[in-house]
Scaffold this motif. Structure first.
Motif, PDB file in Angstrom:
ATOM      1  N   ILE A  21      40.056  39.256  47.870  1.00 27.45           N
ATOM      2  CA  ILE A  21      39.011  40.214  47.494  1.00 27.45           C
ATOM      3  C   ILE A  21      39.543  41.642  47.585  1.00 27.45           C
ATOM      4  N   THR A  24      41.782  42.467  44.715  1.00 27.86           N
ATOM      5  CA  THR A  24      41.008  42.722  43.502  1.00 27.86           C
ATOM      6  C   THR A  24      40.411  44.132  43.522  1.00 27.86           C
ATOM      7  N   ALA A  31      40.451  40.101  37.908  1.00 23.89           N
ATOM      8  CA  ALA A  31      39.157  39.579  38.350  1.00 23.89           C
ATOM      9  C   ALA A  31      39.266  38.209  39.013  1.00 23.89           C
ATOM     10  N   TRP A  34      38.363  37.459  42.759  1.00 23.52           N
ATOM     11  CA  TRP A  34      37.015  37.202  43.282  1.00 23.52           C
ATOM     12  C   TRP A  34      36.831  35.750  43.692  1.00 23.52           C
ATOM     13  N   VAL A  37      36.017  34.679  47.336  1.00 23.52           N
ATOM     14  CA  VAL A  37      34.690  34.531  47.946  1.00 23.52           C
ATOM     15  C   VAL A  37      34.502  33.104  48.461  1.00 23.52           C
TER      16      VAL A  37
END
Length: 63
Positions: A21, A24, A31, A34, A37
């Motif tokens: 994260i 990014t 992207a 992500w 997560v």
């Protein structure tokens, strides 16, 4: 939801997820970062749904 993620597994997931994260957010990777997560959430909740059908548990309490 019974915990199935142990201490070492949990630490690795949290660090890897937060790292993806952060990468990014700083523009190091696109992207796709992500996706971090998912390991972050499984580490924080100590539960991995993929472990259920495989019958896996890295948590000492559930062995």
């Amino acid at each position: 939801m019974q915990a199935n993620v142990g201490s070492i597994d949990r630490a690795i997931r949290i660090v890897a997820g937060a790292g993806l994260i952060a990468a990014t957010l700083f523009g190091v990777i696109g992207a796709w970062g992500w996706i971090g997560v998912i390991p972050l959430a499984t580490g924080l909740f100590r539960f991995c749904p993929v472990y259920l059908p495989l019958g896996l548990s890295t948590c000492r309490l559930n062995r």
